[in-house]
Design an enzyme around this catalytic site. Structure first.
Site, PDB file in Angstrom:
ATOM      1  N   ASP A   1      -8.661  11.496 -20.498  1.00 43.02           N
ATOM      2  CA  ASP A   1     -10.001  12.056 -20.321  1.00 43.02           C
ATOM      3  C   ASP A   1      -9.941  12.999 -19.112  1.00 43.02           C
ATOM      4  O   ASP A   1      -9.508  14.143 -19.237  1.00 43.02           O
ATOM      5  CB  ASP A   1     -10.944  10.863 -20.118  1.00 43.02           C
ATOM      6  CG  ASP A   1     -12.409  11.228 -20.081  1.00 43.02           C
ATOM      7  OD1 ASP A   1     -12.804  12.170 -20.768  1.00 43.02           O
ATOM      8  OD2 ASP A   1     -13.164  10.554 -19.358  1.00 43.02           O
TER       9      ASP A   1
ATOM     10  N   ASP B   1     -12.646   0.547 -25.586  1.00 46.56           N
ATOM     11  CA  ASP B   1     -13.832  -0.290 -25.433  1.00 46.56           C
ATOM     12  C   ASP B   1     -15.007   0.473 -24.845  1.00 46.56           C
ATOM     13  O   ASP B   1     -14.865   1.564 -24.289  1.00 46.56           O
ATOM     14  CB  ASP B   1     -13.521  -1.449 -24.488  1.00 46.56           C
ATOM     15  CG  ASP B   1     -13.341  -0.980 -23.051  1.00 46.56           C
ATOM     16  OD1 ASP B   1     -12.528  -0.059 -22.830  1.00 46.56           O
ATOM     17  OD2 ASP B   1     -14.031  -1.503 -22.156  1.00 46.56           O
TER      18      ASP B   1
END
Ligand code: IMP
Ligand code: MG
Length: 173
Positions: A102, A158
């Site tokens: 990311d 998650d």
């Protein structure tokens, strides 16, 4: 709201391609696959079985635990080791296996840490990349999919601890 962004079949096909390439690249070498916990556990399970099925079994598996996000969706930019490797990687051929990159802070941290231990080579495989979010440039040698700047969940990823068991990667709205 949520929708399937990358289906289990698309993931399977991609891992097949990646494993084929890895087999070619490491055919005469012993490989050390290093998964970054927690998110990479499913990818590691599938990748290692796919390599084996293609006739490449000369590898060991190890994990390193890194936490960067705690419970938020924003990077703390200050990753920490929560569990170190339990093998020495000096002069070994290491392939880092990560679920998603990311901002790049986590992967950059782990790449630097492992490089200090002087492996024979260090390459990185990531299943998902969000290029628009990058703050630190990281070297990616094997990439599954580039995705937009949206929060995703499933296939090991998650949301505040939940959703990892979904076989598909879904996008949260
Ligand atoms: P980075 O340090 O910002 O590159 O963050 C990488 C880590 O953040 C990954 O290993 C994931 O654990 C987590 N992460 C980043 N984006 C997502 C997402 O969309 N869903 C779930 N976890 C994510
Ligand atoms: Mg992770």
């Amino acid at each position: 709201m949520e929708e399937v962004l990358i289906s289990r079949q698309q993931i399977k096909d991609k891992i097949f391609e990646l494993a084929k390439q890895i087999k070619l690249d490491y055919q005469d070498k012993k490989l050390f696959l290093v998964g970054i916990l927690d998110g990479s556990y499913i990818l590691m399970a599938d990748l290692s079985r796919m390599l084996f099925e293609q006739g490449f079994s000369n590898f060991e598996i190890n994990f390193i635990g890194v936490s960067s996000y705690a419970n938020s969706r924003e990077s703390s930019k200050n990753p920490k080791i929560t569990k170190d490797l339990n093998l020495d990687i000096l002069d070994k051929h290491v392939l880092l296996v990560e679920d998603i990159v990311d901002t790049g802070w986590s992967l950059d941290f782990v790449q630097r840490l492992l490089n200090e231990r002087k492996p024979a080579s260090l390459k990185t495989l990531v299943l998902l990349s969000k290029p628009d979010r990058r703050e630190v440039k990281v070297k990616l040698d094997y990439l599954g999919f580039e995705i937009e700047n949206k929060w995703v969940e499933g296939y090991g990823l998650d949301t505040a601890g939940l959703g990892r068991g979904n076989p598909d990667v879904i996008q949260k709205k």
